[in-house]
Motif scaffolding. Sequence first.
Motif, PDB file in Angstrom:
ATOM      1  N   VAL A   1      13.679 -10.637  15.219  1.00 33.90           N
ATOM      2  CA  VAL A   1      12.776 -10.801  16.358  1.00 33.90           C
ATOM      3  C   VAL A   1      11.776  -9.644  16.404  1.00 33.90           C
ATOM      4  CG1 VAL A   1      12.637 -10.889  18.884  1.00 33.90           C
ATOM      5  CG2 VAL A   1      14.377 -12.223  17.687  1.00 33.90           C
ATOM      6  N   MET A   2      12.242  -8.422  16.135  1.00 34.43           N
ATOM      7  CA  MET A   2      11.313  -7.286  16.134  1.00 34.43           C
ATOM      8  C   MET A   2      10.258  -7.456  15.042  1.00 34.43           C
ATOM      9  SD  MET A   2      12.880  -5.904  18.531  1.00 34.43           S
ATOM     10  CE  MET A   2      12.151  -4.429  19.086  1.00 34.43           C
ATOM     11  N   VAL A   3      10.685  -7.924  13.889  1.00 42.45           N
ATOM     12  CA  VAL A   3       9.727  -8.128  12.789  1.00 42.45           C
ATOM     13  C   VAL A   3       8.694  -9.164  13.207  1.00 42.45           C
ATOM     14  CG1 VAL A   3       9.454  -8.909  10.408  1.00 42.45           C
ATOM     15  CG2 VAL A   3      11.368  -7.417  11.012  1.00 42.45           C
ATOM     16  N   GLU A   4       9.184 -10.245  13.807  1.00 39.68           N
ATOM     17  CA  GLU A   4       8.284 -11.310  14.228  1.00 39.68           C
ATOM     18  C   GLU A   4       7.293 -10.819  15.291  1.00 39.68           C
ATOM     19  OE1 GLU A   4       7.613 -14.468  13.405  1.00 39.68           O
ATOM     20  OE2 GLU A   4       6.271 -14.697  15.128  1.00 39.68           O
ATOM     21  N   GLU A   5       7.781 -10.113  16.287  1.00 41.91           N
ATOM     22  CA  GLU A   5       6.948  -9.767  17.446  1.00 41.91           C
ATOM     23  C   GLU A   5       6.053  -8.552  17.224  1.00 41.91           C
ATOM     24  OE1 GLU A   5       6.497 -11.169  20.568  1.00 41.91           O
ATOM     25  OE2 GLU A   5       7.501 -12.936  19.766  1.00 41.91           O
ATOM     26  N   TYR A   6       6.491  -7.609  16.393  1.00 40.22           N
ATOM     27  CA  TYR A   6       5.723  -6.357  16.256  1.00 40.22           C
ATOM     28  C   TYR A   6       5.194  -6.125  14.840  1.00 40.22           C
ATOM     29  CZ  TYR A   6       7.989  -5.405  20.699  1.00 40.22           C
ATOM     30  OH  TYR A   6       8.424  -5.505  22.003  1.00 40.22           O
ATOM     31  N   VAL A   7       6.087  -6.316  13.852  1.00 40.12           N
ATOM     32  CA  VAL A   7       5.673  -5.971  12.489  1.00 40.12           C
ATOM     33  C   VAL A   7       4.667  -6.987  11.966  1.00 40.12           C
ATOM     34  CG1 VAL A   7       6.483  -5.546  10.134  1.00 40.12           C
ATOM     35  CG2 VAL A   7       7.900  -4.846  12.079  1.00 40.12           C
ATOM     36  N   ARG A   8       4.912  -8.241  12.255  1.00 41.55           N
ATOM     37  CA  ARG A   8       4.020  -9.276  11.718  1.00 41.55           C
ATOM     38  C   ARG A   8       2.576  -9.126  12.214  1.00 41.55           C
ATOM     39  NH1 ARG A   8       4.581 -14.977   9.292  1.00 41.55           N
ATOM     40  NH2 ARG A   8       2.545 -15.790   9.826  1.00 41.55           N
ATOM     41  N   PRO A   9       2.338  -8.993  13.532  1.00 42.24           N
ATOM     42  CA  PRO A   9       0.941  -8.775  13.949  1.00 42.24           C
ATOM     43  C   PRO A   9       0.344  -7.513  13.344  1.00 42.24           C
ATOM     44  CG  PRO A   9       2.376  -9.116  15.874  1.00 42.24           C
ATOM     45  CD  PRO A   9       3.260  -9.105  14.684  1.00 42.24           C
ATOM     46  N   ALA A  10       1.168  -6.467  13.240  1.00 41.24           N
ATOM     47  CA  ALA A  10       0.658  -5.196  12.695  1.00 41.24           C
ATOM     48  C   ALA A  10       0.240  -5.363  11.238  1.00 41.24           C
ATOM     49  CB  ALA A  10       1.731  -4.119  12.813  1.00 41.24           C
ATOM     50  N   LEU A  11       1.095  -6.003  10.452  1.00 41.51           N
ATOM     51  CA  LEU A  11       0.769  -6.150   9.032  1.00 41.51           C
ATOM     52  C   LEU A  11      -0.361  -7.139   8.825  1.00 41.51           C
ATOM     53  CD1 LEU A  11       4.115  -5.817   7.051  1.00 41.51           C
ATOM     54  CD2 LEU A  11       2.644  -4.094   8.069  1.00 41.51           C
ATOM     55  N   ARG A  12      -0.462  -8.115   9.695  1.00 42.69           N
ATOM     56  CA  ARG A  12      -1.621  -9.032   9.576  1.00 42.69           C
ATOM     57  C   ARG A  12      -2.913  -8.286   9.862  1.00 42.69           C
ATOM     58  NH1 ARG A  12      -1.055 -14.453   8.734  1.00 42.69           N
ATOM     59  NH2 ARG A  12      -3.050 -14.908   9.733  1.00 42.69           N
ATOM     60  N   LYS A  13      -2.892  -7.417  10.843  1.00 41.90           N
ATOM     61  CA  LYS A  13      -4.095  -6.613  11.098  1.00 41.90           C
ATOM     62  C   LYS A  13      -4.403  -5.744   9.869  1.00 41.90           C
ATOM     63  CE  LYS A  13      -6.228  -3.260  14.197  1.00 41.90           C
ATOM     64  NZ  LYS A  13      -6.065  -2.306  15.295  1.00 41.90           N
ATOM     65  N   MET A  14      -3.351  -5.169   9.303  1.00 44.70           N
ATOM     66  CA  MET A  14      -3.520  -4.313   8.122  1.00 44.70           C
ATOM     67  C   MET A  14      -4.077  -5.119   6.942  1.00 44.70           C
ATOM     68  SD  MET A  14      -0.412  -1.975   6.875  1.00 44.70           S
ATOM     69  CE  MET A  14      -0.675  -0.481   5.962  1.00 44.70           C
ATOM     70  N   MET A  15      -3.687  -6.383   6.874  1.00 46.99           N
ATOM     71  CA  MET A  15      -4.139  -7.246   5.769  1.00 46.99           C
ATOM     72  C   MET A  15      -5.477  -7.905   6.058  1.00 46.99           C
ATOM     73  SD  MET A  15      -0.654  -8.992   4.315  1.00 46.99           S
ATOM     74  CE  MET A  15       0.137  -9.366   5.859  1.00 46.99           C
ATOM     75  N   GLY A  16      -6.100  -7.535   7.187  1.00 44.31           N
ATOM     76  CA  GLY A  16      -7.468  -7.975   7.448  1.00 44.31           C
ATOM     77  C   GLY A  16      -7.598  -9.357   8.050  1.00 44.31           C
ATOM     78  N   PHE A  17      -6.503  -9.938   8.514  1.00 44.40           N
ATOM     79  CA  PHE A  17      -6.624 -11.276   9.102  1.00 44.40           C
ATOM     80  C   PHE A  17      -7.302 -11.206  10.468  1.00 44.40           C
ATOM     81  CE2 PHE A  17      -2.968 -11.965   6.232  1.00 44.40           C
ATOM     82  CZ  PHE A  17      -3.496 -13.013   5.501  1.00 44.40           C
TER      83      PHE A  17
END
Length: 408
Positions: free
Chosen positions: A304-320
């Motif tokens: 759940v933490m990965v879904e809620e926090y890490v995923r948006p963060a890494l998507r921002k990092m990946m330029g989405f």
Amino acid sequence: MAALMTTPADALDLILGEIIPLPLEYVSLSEASGRALAEDILSQEAVPPFTNSAMDGFAVRHLDIRPRIQLPVVGIVAAGQVPHRGLQAGSAIRIMTGAPLPAGADTVVPLEHTRHGNHWVEFPHPVERGAHIRWAGEDIAPGARVLAAGTQLKPAAIGVLASIGVASIPVTLRPRVVVMSTGNELVDASQCPGPGQIRDSNVPGICSQIAAMGAIPLAMPRIPDTKEQVLTAILEALEISDVLMTTGGVSEGDFDFVKNVLGELGAKQIFWRVAHRPGGPFGFWTLNGKLIFGIPGNPVSAMVMVEEYVRPALRKMMGFRHCFRPQRNAILVENWKKPKADGKTHFLRVVLQEGSQGLKAHLTGSQGSGVLSSMLLADGLAVVEADTLELQIGDSVPVHLTELPEDH
Ligand code: AMP
Ligand code: MG
């Protein structure tokens, strides 16, 4: 206790505030699927590049079409050919789908709407002027912006890029993410656990989440709970990664070393502990431009933490451009009570069903943070605000739709 905790919204803002999109790289069309476009793409060309026939049939002048009048067929043009002459008044040219329209023709009549022999054609049905012609540039005009930076490249985008001759695609780099598990109790999935042992589900599960979000997972499984081994593993991980995710060992147990080791290494703690359930003992640090997520060990909390926090963060990092899952309100079809007033926002695993009154949400059974099978069924996370103590059948709750692509 809750007062010391960061709220979920603040935690997310603090994380996103540290994220800088990675630089770009150029990849081939076959490697570009799912990546984030790093620059706007303007077409240098028209699509289609020349006016051509949309059907197998006859190229004619519309003026020449009259009931019961035969036109002589004076030539044939196939896809890939260039008509060597224009169309003379009072004649027709046999034409195939994709073949360039001969100069002078303004209409294509499909084969099946004609009567014809080898050298003549007749038009029994009325035909519209300009029918079955694909005009140069009608799909994409030269100079048009075809795709915007931040777009996730789906198959149609790959096809469009190919059609305009963009074969080397600027995309944002993907972070390398070490996924580390800590815990003396852990064994590999292929092993038979001994007394007191369990299999490590976090590394495989989280690596799969990382891959699904488009980043590059690097598994570093099962670091024993000693300070030295946690320290060595973290140093090694930072050498090879842009992002480090540890699981377990991040609360205040006697064998929880992650937080202390990061402190000793001089990592900057952005926050530690979030008023979020499942998954409270969650921390975020930065060190020499690297991001470090300290994720709790409980498998549901971790996912759940990965879904809620890490995923948006890494998507921002990946330029989405879109970093957040769609959110909708759903009607709860069962009662729910907070086990205790803990001041935390609860994220309930729910199964969604479209009904005549809108979306309905069922809980996936036990909401314990160790019950990983509750994640199997879930297609959403219902967000229950910190001060809500219970929900009743018919109450509306906002739900993050975790099986659908990000839309904002
Ligand atoms: P911890 O956060 O280290 O205190 O762990 C909390 C709970 O999660 C304990 O019951 C651990 O055994 C369990 N746990 C920790 N890491 C893992 C893992 N990698 N896979 C499965 N369960 C884990
Ligand atoms: Mg542990």
